[in-house]
Scaffold this motif. Structure first.
Motif, mmCIF file in Angstrom:
data_model
loop_
_atom_site.group_PDB
_atom_site.id
_atom_site.type_symbol
_atom_site.label_atom_id
_atom_site.label_comp_id
_atom_site.label_asym_id
_atom_site.label_seq_id
_atom_site.Cartn_x
_atom_site.Cartn_y
_atom_site.Cartn_z
ATOM 1 N N TYR A 584 0.837 -1.205 0.000
ATOM 2 C CA TYR A 584 0.000 0.000 0.000
ATOM 3 C C TYR A 584 0.868 1.250 0.000
ATOM 4 N N ALA A 585 1.891 1.275 0.863
ATOM 5 C CA ALA A 585 2.771 2.437 0.926
ATOM 6 C C ALA A 585 3.486 2.652 -0.407
ATOM 7 N N GLU A 586 3.857 1.565 -1.062
ATOM 8 C CA GLU A 586 4.559 1.667 -2.345
ATOM 9 C C GLU A 586 3.643 2.170 -3.450
ATOM 10 N N ASN A 587 2.421 1.609 -3.519
ATOM 11 C CA ASN A 587 1.546 1.874 -4.666
ATOM 12 C C ASN A 587 0.629 3.084 -4.479
ATOM 13 N N PHE A 588 0.201 3.356 -3.256
ATOM 14 C CA PHE A 588 -0.773 4.423 -3.023
ATOM 15 C C PHE A 588 -0.150 5.697 -2.470
ATOM 16 N N ILE A 589 1.075 5.608 -1.951
ATOM 17 C CA ILE A 589 1.749 6.796 -1.424
ATOM 18 C C ILE A 589 2.981 7.102 -2.270
ATOM 19 N N GLY A 590 3.954 6.205 -2.295
ATOM 20 C CA GLY A 590 5.114 6.352 -3.182
ATOM 21 C C GLY A 590 6.044 7.499 -2.795
ATOM 22 N N LYS A 591 6.959 7.799 -3.703
ATOM 23 C CA LYS A 591 7.949 8.857 -3.457
ATOM 24 C C LYS A 591 7.266 10.210 -3.388
ATOM 25 N N PRO A 592 7.803 11.146 -2.600
ATOM 26 C CA PRO A 592 9.061 11.080 -1.842
ATOM 27 C C PRO A 592 8.917 10.462 -0.461
ATOM 28 N N HIS A 593 7.680 10.045 -0.075
ATOM 29 C CA HIS A 593 7.467 9.523 1.274
ATOM 30 C C HIS A 593 7.915 8.069 1.406
ATOM 31 N N VAL A 594 7.868 7.316 0.318
ATOM 32 C CA VAL A 594 8.163 5.886 0.374
ATOM 33 C C VAL A 594 9.165 5.535 -0.722
ATOM 34 N N TRP A 595 10.245 4.878 -0.324
ATOM 35 C CA TRP A 595 11.270 4.426 -1.262
ATOM 36 C C TRP A 595 11.371 2.907 -1.154
ATOM 37 N N THR A 596 11.300 2.239 -2.304
ATOM 38 C CA THR A 596 11.382 0.787 -2.353
ATOM 39 C C THR A 596 12.590 0.407 -3.201
ATOM 40 N N VAL A 597 13.585 -0.238 -2.580
ATOM 41 C CA VAL A 597 14.845 -0.543 -3.273
ATOM 42 C C VAL A 597 15.253 -1.985 -3.001
ATOM 43 N N ASP A 598 16.224 -2.443 -3.773
ATOM 44 C CA ASP A 598 16.782 -3.778 -3.610
ATOM 45 C C ASP A 598 17.890 -3.721 -2.563
ATOM 46 N N TYR A 599 17.666 -4.307 -1.402
ATOM 47 C CA TYR A 599 18.653 -4.257 -0.316
ATOM 48 C C TYR A 599 19.908 -5.068 -0.665
ATOM 49 N N ASN A 600 19.797 -5.973 -1.594
ATOM 50 C CA ASN A 600 20.965 -6.766 -1.993
ATOM 51 C C ASN A 600 21.885 -6.007 -2.941
ATOM 52 N N ASN A 601 21.409 -4.889 -3.438
ATOM 53 C CA ASN A 601 22.212 -4.046 -4.323
ATOM 54 C C ASN A 601 22.743 -2.877 -3.499
ATOM 55 N N SER A 602 24.007 -2.983 -3.074
ATOM 56 C CA SER A 602 24.583 -1.985 -2.164
ATOM 57 C C SER A 602 24.598 -0.594 -2.782
ATOM 58 N N GLU A 603 24.880 -0.513 -4.071
ATOM 59 C CA GLU A 603 24.948 0.792 -4.726
ATOM 60 C C GLU A 603 23.569 1.454 -4.751
ATOM 61 N N GLU A 604 22.529 0.679 -5.071
ATOM 62 C CA GLU A 604 21.179 1.237 -5.103
ATOM 63 C C GLU A 604 20.744 1.663 -3.706
ATOM 64 N N PHE A 605 21.079 0.854 -2.702
ATOM 65 C CA PHE A 605 20.706 1.171 -1.333
ATOM 66 C C PHE A 605 21.395 2.449 -0.865
ATOM 67 N N GLU A 606 22.704 2.575 -1.123
ATOM 68 C CA GLU A 606 23.439 3.750 -0.665
ATOM 69 C C GLU A 606 22.972 5.011 -1.387
ATOM 70 N N ALA A 607 22.663 4.880 -2.670
ATOM 71 C CA ALA A 607 22.164 6.036 -3.414
ATOM 72 C C ALA A 607 20.823 6.505 -2.851
ATOM 73 N N ALA A 608 19.984 5.567 -2.435
ATOM 74 C CA ALA A 608 18.685 5.922 -1.855
ATOM 75 C C ALA A 608 18.873 6.669 -0.542
ATOM 76 N N ILE A 609 19.822 6.216 0.293
ATOM 77 C CA ILE A 609 20.086 6.893 1.571
ATOM 78 C C ILE A 609 20.540 8.331 1.322
ATOM 79 N N GLN A 610 21.438 8.509 0.377
ATOM 80 C CA GLN A 610 21.941 9.846 0.074
ATOM 81 C C GLN A 610 20.830 10.759 -0.422
ATOM 82 N N ALA A 611 19.951 10.215 -1.274
ATOM 83 C CA ALA A 611 18.847 11.024 -1.805
ATOM 84 C C ALA A 611 17.848 11.375 -0.718
ATOM 85 N N ILE A 612 17.572 10.443 0.174
ATOM 86 C CA ILE A 612 16.608 10.686 1.249
ATOM 87 C C ILE A 612 17.097 11.787 2.181
ATOM 88 N N MET A 613 18.402 11.823 2.456
ATOM 89 C CA MET A 613 18.940 12.822 3.376
ATOM 90 C C MET A 613 18.749 14.248 2.862
#
Length: 792
Positions: A584-613
């Motif tokens: 629900y959070a992914e489909n009905f709310i979404g960015k910028p409040h909700v970020w859904t990423v692949d935790y196994n992909n370190s680069e994608e995860f770190e980029a998401a943290i930087q963008a969120i900050m």
């Protein structure tokens, strides 16, 4: 009253020097009571047949009123004896205290023994009194039924041959062989005679025709319905808190939550009252039975409330109770099987007989545990009244799992499905299954001043982990992405522990322990990020975090989790695929409040943290999760959903005199003709219908969302005809009607069109590459997907 002179005191003291004479006295009382009971009711028991149940009381003999009088006298006598024994015990305690001034521990032992014995005496007396009451009830009910039997017409008690009642003779045969299997039959007057079988099967159950010599006006006279009372919004919840009871940690949690939201419920009621204007709302009598909190179901939740256990179900139930009460309806709340039986009017026995009275409730809200308990104890009445039941079902129940025969034949049977209810009677926590009704819950709504204070007090480098139980922190690979998070943010946890820090929690995490809800809210108001580990699924906490100005970061599942590949969903009555921890959070709310990423992909995860900050977000709460949104939704359901009187759909393939559909100008879908008469009683209103043909392999749920719409299963009967396919210019070389949860649909290989044969199998869920499904879609109110634009 008992008067005691000095000589009497000496006599009592001598008699009670030891407990042995007192025990003999108690034994004598018990024996006397039993003899008294058997003597008084001797005539009732003497006529038992060899095959009768030990619970069965013969009722041909006379003397019912006399027996009831004796029972009342015996109950009074028992009460008097208990009072006198209590006086003697108190007298003995006083004399023991004086005598044992120099031997304190011996006196204490004697006093405790005497007190315990007194309690046992009172318990015995209470049990005998309860038995007397039960016997009185059985006698009264049996004699009432048998007093109406005409002695001169007993020869007419033969199973009639009536084509309108084909099961009558078979049921009479069953009663002959099994009527002693459940004491409830004797309660309704069955005594082994043919007359009693036929009276029961025609007047209590409905398998046989009424006997012509019976007083039909008396047996068929229905109780007068209570005058309708208009529901009035309530703002004071103090009486609701009393109704909720106490004694369980789960109830204490729910009451605290309800009390904390009182002001918000009151304001929401005021707003909704203004929106509805003068709309008349009849007050409903509603039973709320929370089955998972009963001891019979195990109640695994209450002991874990203070240990970080799941609170989502209790959050939802607390909000349901508050919404129903604020809307002005009459509530009865039960959390035990005994309370349920009492409120329903369940006869004594093993649950094979109908209720002793018409169901006094317009609606019943329960869960799967409560549903099972009702089925076990309501007998045939369950089938009669199940249309009034609403089942709170967190993850949803799809039609293929709900239809017992279809589920059994096609591999959809699970421990939780096969109830043959209207799928809309199941009510979910999130709007993920349009075949069901979306119930939801509420989160705290902030005013503009509070939102600004939160924005000003935010720490840009603070993260809170979603997970109160240490087991959630056992996720493999968590160290990798948590170490990345720790490079940018201070990581906080709220993991429960008793004495030692949980070893699963890394040392760099500042663990606050399990926090009370107000303190947890304050922590969220300071944090920038709320991060999930992939479990628990679809809980209320992410919405609370977003409402307090946090960004929610969650893991994307690849492949998606479902009952086919994940233990948590195995056995649940749904084939739904979950692509993230909180869809629900992914489909009905979404960015910028909700970020859904692949935790196994370190680069994608770190980029998401930087963008969120560097992302600024305001506190946000969808309208459907505000108090007003929930009140609006439940009001609409109570006002319009009627699964008892809904007319049956037209036979598959039946043609209406004039089709209500026209092809849209762009020739992509069907719309309801503006000048067509609306279907009477249809809700949602039929003019909100749009019919789309889904792509092969696409479910109706997804096909409607592709066009910004919601699948509406109540519209399926309007489309279940050859005319709908023709209007969409689908070339049907043949038409067939079958039971299949994917129909109506068009099979491309063979150009064949299939219609639905079983209304309970109309389903928004489900897909196959073989079919293009014909899907009923509708619009929805902004922030309230459960309701169409004209649904209020």
């Amino acid at each position: 009253m008992i008067t005691v002179n000095p000589d009497g005191k000496i006599m009592v003291r001598r008699c009670l020097v030891t407990l042995r004479p007192f025990r003999l006295f108690v034994l004598g009382i018990g024996f006397f009571s039993l003899c008294f009971l058997m003597t008084s009711l001797g005539g009732q028991f003497s006529a038992r047949r060899p095959g009768d149940s030990p619970f069965t009381i013969r009722t041909e003999v006379m003397g019912g009123p006399e027996s009831r009088g004796v029972l009342r006298k015996m109950s009074d006598l028992l009460e008097l004896m208990v009072k006198r024994m209590d006086t003697l015990a108190r007298l003995e305690n006083v004399s023991e205290l004086h005598r044992a001034a120099g031997d304190g521990h011996v006196a204490a032992d004697r006093l405790s023994a005497g007190t315990g014995l007194m309690e046992r005496i009172q318990a015995i007396a209470q049990n005998v009194s309860d038995i007397a009451v039960k016997v009185d009830q059985i006698l009264r009910h049996s004699l009432l039924l048998h007093s109406k039997v005409s002695e001169g017409r007993r020869d007419q008690c033969e199973a009639p041959s009536d084509p309108k009642f084909p099961d009558c003779s078979g049921k009479v045969e069953w009663m002959r062989a099994r009527w002693t299997s459940d004491p409830c039959y004797a309660f309704f007057g069955v005594d082994g005679t043919e007359c009693s079988f036929l009276i029961y099967l025609s007047e209590v159950e409905w398998f046989c025709p009424p006997l012509p010599w019976r007083n039909q006006t008396a047996t068929q006279r229905a109780p007068k319905p209570l005058p309708k009372v208009q529901a009035v919004f309530r703002s004071n919840l103090s009486h609701l808190l009393e109704l909720m009871g106490s004694g369980k940690e789960s109830l204490i949690f729910m009451k605290k939550r309800t009390k904390r939201f009182t002001a918000q419920w009151a304001l929401a009621a005021q707003r909704l009252a203004q929106k509805l204007g003068g709309v008349r709302r009849d007050q409903k009598q509603i039973l709320v039975h929370i089955g998972f909190l009963t001891e019979e179901s195990g109640d695994v939740f209450s002991p874990r409330v203070l240990k970080g256990g799941p609170l989502g179900e209790m959050v939802q139930w607390a909000d349901i109770l508050a919404a129903l009460y604020v809307l002005g309806h009459g509530l009865r709340i039960t959390v035990s099987l005994k309370e349920l039986q009492s409120n329903l009017g369940v006869p004594p026995g093993r649950g094979n007989c109908p209720l002793t009275m018409p169901l006094p409730f317009d609606l019943i809200y329960t869960d799967y545990h409560g549903l099972q308990q009702m089925k076990q104890h309501m007998g045939l009445s369950f089938r009669k009244y199940r249309c009034r039941i609403r089942v709170i079902d967190t993850f949803g129940t799809e039609p293929a799992y709900n239809h017992e025969e279809y589920a059994t034949l096609h591999g959809y049977r699970t421990n939780w499905g096969y109830w043959n209810l209207n799928p809309k009677q199941f009510m979910t926590m999130f709007p993920h299954t349009p075949d069901n009704s979306f119930m939801g819950f509420v989160s705290e709504e902030l005013n503009e001043t509070e939102k600004q204070l939160i924005k000003d007090g935010k720490a840009s480098n603070m993260a809170v982990v979603y997970g109160k139980e240490a087991s959630i922190w056992k996720l493999q690979g968590k160290e990798k992405f948590l170490s990345i998070l720790n490079k940018y943010m201070e990581v906080h946890g709220t993991v429960y522990y008793e004495s030692q820090r949980p070893p699963e929690v890394p040392a760099f995490v500042k663990n606050h322990g399990l926090l009370p809800q107000p303190e947890f809210q304050q922590l969220l108001r300071k944090a920038k990020l709320f991060i999930g580990f992939g479990f628990p699924y679809e809980g209320p906490a992410p919405l609370e975090a977003i409402a307090n100005g946090c960004v929610f970061l969650q893991s994307r599942f690849s492949p998606p989790h479902s009952s086919l590949n994940h233990e948590f969903f195995r056995g649940k009555p749904t084939s739904r695929e979950v692509f993230s921890q909180h869809p629900y959070a992914e489909n009905f709310i979404g960015k910028p409040h909700v970020w859904t990423v692949d935790y196994n992909n370190s680069e994608e995860f770190e980029a998401a943290i930087q963008a969120i900050m560097t992302t600024q977000v305001d506190p946000y709460l969808p309208y459907e999760y505000t108090c007003e949104g929930m009140l609006e939704r439940i009001h609409a359901y109570i006002q319009h959903q009627d699964f008892c009187a809904s007319p049956g759909p037209a036979p598959p393939g039946a043609r209406a005199p004039q089709s209500p559909f026209i092809l849209a100008p762009n020739a992509t879908h069907l719309e309801w003709t503006r000048n067509a008469s609306l279907a009477p009683g249809a809700w949602p209103p039929a003019h909100s219908l749009q019919a789309w043909l889904a792509a092969a392999g696409r479910a109706c749920t997804d096909a409607c969302l592709d066009h910004g719409l919601i699948c509406e299963p109540s519209f399926f009967p309007f489309l279940n005809s050859q005319d709908a396919f023709q209007k969409l210019q689908v070339p049907c070389d043949g038409i067939e009607s079958e039971m299949n949860h994917l129909y109506p649909a068009f099979a491309q290989p063979g150009q064949e069109c299939f219609l639905q044969k079983e209304p309970l199998l109309f389903s928004c869920a489900g897909s196959s590459t073989k079919y293009r499904r014909l899907c009923p879609c509708r619009d929805f109110r902004k922030g309230q997907v459960a309701l169409c634009q004209d649904c209020l």
